[in-house]
Design a protein around this motif. Structure first.
Motif, mmCIF file in Angstrom:
data_model
loop_
_atom_site.group_PDB
_atom_site.id
_atom_site.type_symbol
_atom_site.label_atom_id
_atom_site.label_comp_id
_atom_site.label_asym_id
_atom_site.label_seq_id
_atom_site.Cartn_x
_atom_site.Cartn_y
_atom_site.Cartn_z
ATOM 1 N N ALA A 76 0.831 -1.205 0.000
ATOM 2 C CA ALA A 76 0.000 0.000 0.000
ATOM 3 C C ALA A 76 0.867 1.257 0.000
ATOM 4 C CB ALA A 76 -0.923 -0.002 1.214
ATOM 5 N N MET A 77 1.984 1.197 0.718
ATOM 6 C CA MET A 77 2.913 2.322 0.729
ATOM 7 C C MET A 77 3.468 2.572 -0.675
ATOM 8 S SD MET A 77 4.623 4.719 2.282
ATOM 9 C CE MET A 77 4.643 4.410 4.052
ATOM 10 N N PHE A 78 3.794 1.489 -1.386
ATOM 11 C CA PHE A 78 4.313 1.650 -2.748
ATOM 12 C C PHE A 78 3.267 2.280 -3.655
ATOM 13 C CE2 PHE A 78 4.522 0.259 -7.117
ATOM 14 C CZ PHE A 78 5.804 0.653 -7.463
ATOM 15 N N ILE A 79 2.012 1.816 -3.547
ATOM 16 C CA ILE A 79 0.943 2.360 -4.386
ATOM 17 C C ILE A 79 0.784 3.863 -4.135
ATOM 18 C CG2 ILE A 79 -1.553 2.308 -4.796
ATOM 19 C CD1 ILE A 79 -1.404 -0.736 -4.203
ATOM 20 N N GLY A 80 0.833 4.251 -2.864
ATOM 21 C CA GLY A 80 0.742 5.675 -2.532
ATOM 22 C C GLY A 80 1.924 6.461 -3.072
ATOM 23 N N LEU A 81 3.133 5.886 -2.949
ATOM 24 C CA LEU A 81 4.335 6.540 -3.471
ATOM 25 C C LEU A 81 4.269 6.670 -4.987
ATOM 26 C CD1 LEU A 81 7.235 7.608 -2.943
ATOM 27 C CD2 LEU A 81 8.033 5.247 -3.154
ATOM 28 N N ASP A 82 3.792 5.625 -5.636
ATOM 29 C CA ASP A 82 3.659 5.622 -7.089
ATOM 30 C C ASP A 82 2.710 6.731 -7.539
ATOM 31 O OD1 ASP A 82 3.985 4.736 -9.719
ATOM 32 O OD2 ASP A 82 2.274 3.403 -9.587
ATOM 33 N N ALA A 83 1.580 6.856 -6.841
ATOM 34 C CA ALA A 83 0.598 7.878 -7.199
ATOM 35 C C ALA A 83 1.168 9.281 -6.990
ATOM 36 C CB ALA A 83 -0.667 7.692 -6.363
ATOM 37 N N LEU A 125 4.393 10.235 -6.994
ATOM 38 C CA LEU A 125 5.421 10.525 -7.994
ATOM 39 C C LEU A 125 4.812 10.750 -9.375
ATOM 40 C CD1 LEU A 125 8.301 8.075 -6.978
ATOM 41 C CD2 LEU A 125 8.291 10.565 -6.811
ATOM 42 N N GLU A 126 3.723 10.039 -9.656
ATOM 43 C CA GLU A 126 3.054 10.219 -10.950
ATOM 44 C C GLU A 126 2.500 11.629 -11.082
ATOM 45 O OE1 GLU A 126 -0.811 8.280 -13.111
ATOM 46 O OE2 GLU A 126 0.616 6.897 -12.180
ATOM 47 N N ARG A 127 1.948 12.155 -9.973
ATOM 48 C CA ARG A 127 1.439 13.522 -9.998
ATOM 49 C C ARG A 127 2.574 14.533 -10.125
ATOM 50 N NH1 ARG A 127 -1.643 11.645 -5.502
ATOM 51 N NH2 ARG A 127 -3.762 11.073 -6.094
ATOM 52 N N LEU A 128 3.656 14.307 -9.376
ATOM 53 C CA LEU A 128 4.783 15.241 -9.399
ATOM 54 C C LEU A 128 5.462 15.284 -10.761
ATOM 55 C CD1 LEU A 128 6.472 14.516 -5.934
ATOM 56 C CD2 LEU A 128 5.335 16.631 -6.638
ATOM 57 N N ASN A 129 5.509 14.123 -11.433
ATOM 58 C CA ASN A 129 6.217 14.039 -12.702
ATOM 59 C C ASN A 129 5.278 13.933 -13.895
ATOM 60 O OD1 ASN A 129 9.214 13.717 -11.869
ATOM 61 N ND2 ASN A 129 8.144 12.257 -10.567
ATOM 62 N N ALA A 130 4.014 14.330 -13.704
ATOM 63 C CA ALA A 130 3.030 14.243 -14.793
ATOM 64 C C ALA A 130 3.517 15.030 -16.008
ATOM 65 C CB ALA A 130 1.688 14.793 -14.317
ATOM 66 N N GLY A 131 3.486 14.361 -17.156
ATOM 67 C CA GLY A 131 3.879 15.022 -18.387
ATOM 68 C C GLY A 131 5.371 15.004 -18.659
ATOM 69 N N GLY A 152 8.967 7.295 -15.076
ATOM 70 C CA GLY A 152 9.324 5.895 -14.859
ATOM 71 C C GLY A 152 10.689 5.746 -14.222
ATOM 72 N N ALA A 153 11.629 6.609 -14.632
ATOM 73 C CA ALA A 153 12.981 6.547 -14.073
ATOM 74 C C ALA A 153 12.973 6.835 -12.577
ATOM 75 C CB ALA A 153 13.892 7.534 -14.801
ATOM 76 N N TRP A 154 12.126 7.770 -12.155
ATOM 77 C CA TRP A 154 12.060 8.086 -10.725
ATOM 78 C C TRP A 154 11.496 6.916 -9.920
ATOM 79 C CZ3 TRP A 154 14.797 11.414 -8.338
ATOM 80 C CH2 TRP A 154 15.213 12.598 -8.983
#
Length: 240
Positions: A75-82, A84-90, A95-97
């Motif tokens: 669950a922690m990974f899913i939250g981290l993934d979400a 980072l996806e917002r921070l690096n959107a576009g 993926g590298a992060w």
């Protein structure tokens, strides 16, 4: 065993990882090479979870508690993934992060294991540290080669490679100071938590990024198996 000794041992996996990152800077890398490195790194992470972390946790803690820690880690990974996806959107480095985060978490678990092992004996902690060094080299290569492929500047890549030392020191410090006097079940649940983070990082990020880098082949599959076997042989040899 004092804290300074634990820190010195924790630096060994970080040094192996940094060496892999430097190698990625020194040799030409293609998208095919990157895909193979990511497959090998994913194989290593899966082996860390399946050979080292979960068996250790299940061997000394109730199954329900281990699985609770595992699910919380996922669950922690899913939250981290979400996040980072917002921070690096576009951006093309998203993926590298996540690969960076996966390697950071793996090195954190290395430090966690070394710190926990130090509570038993110096020799056990030393074995755990040595067992991680070689396995961390492909991970460092994959992380930095991925950033290189995405066009990140060399100075920033080297800084990121060096920053992995924070992960092992943080893991070893937490294990040494916070888990050292806790129950065995709590220490093992912390390992299961790390396992939950790592398995999703390997499957959802490393392999996905590898497949996007180049077409999957039998050779890349062999690199995944090679990573799994490499870590298992190293861990088995030094533990024996």
């Amino acid at each position: 065993m004092d804290y300074l000794q634990v820190l010195m041992l924790a630096l060994m996996p970080a040094a192996g990882n940094f060496a892999g990152g430097l190698f990625a800077e020194l040799v030409p890398t293609t998208r095919r090479t990157l895909s193979r490195a990511l497959h090998m790194a994913a194989g290593i992470v899966v082996a860390v979870v399946g050979v080292e972390l979960l068996p250790e946790a299940l061997g000394g803690a109730p199954v329900w508690l281990v699985m609770l820690g595992f699910v919380l880690g996922g669950a922690m990974f899913i939250g981290l993934d979400a996040a980072l996806e917002r921070l690096n959107a576009g951006t093309k480095t998203a993926g590298a992060w996540m690969i960076y985060a996966a390697v950071f978490i793996d090195l954190f678990s290395d430090g966690l294991m070394i710190g926990a092992g130090s509570a038993v004996s110096f020799s056990l902690a030393l074995v755990l540290a040595i067992g991680q060094v070689t396995a961390d080299i492909p991970e460092g290569f994959a992380a930095i080669a991925n950033f290189r492929d995405k066009g990140l500047q060399r100075g920033k890549r080297l800084a990121l490679a060096a920053s992995f030392v924070i992960a092992t020191i943080l893991g070893a410090s937490i294990s040494y100071w916070l888990l050292r006097d806790q129950s065995e079940a709590l220490k093992l649940t912390a390992l299961a938590f790390t396992a939950g983070l790592l398995i999703l990082a390997a499957v959802e990020e490393m392999l996905t990024e590898a497949h996007e880098s180049a077409e999957d082949t039998r050779t890349t599959a062999a690199f995944f198996l090679g990573g799994f076997v490499l870590f298992t042989l190293i861990a088995g040899y030094f533990e024996a």
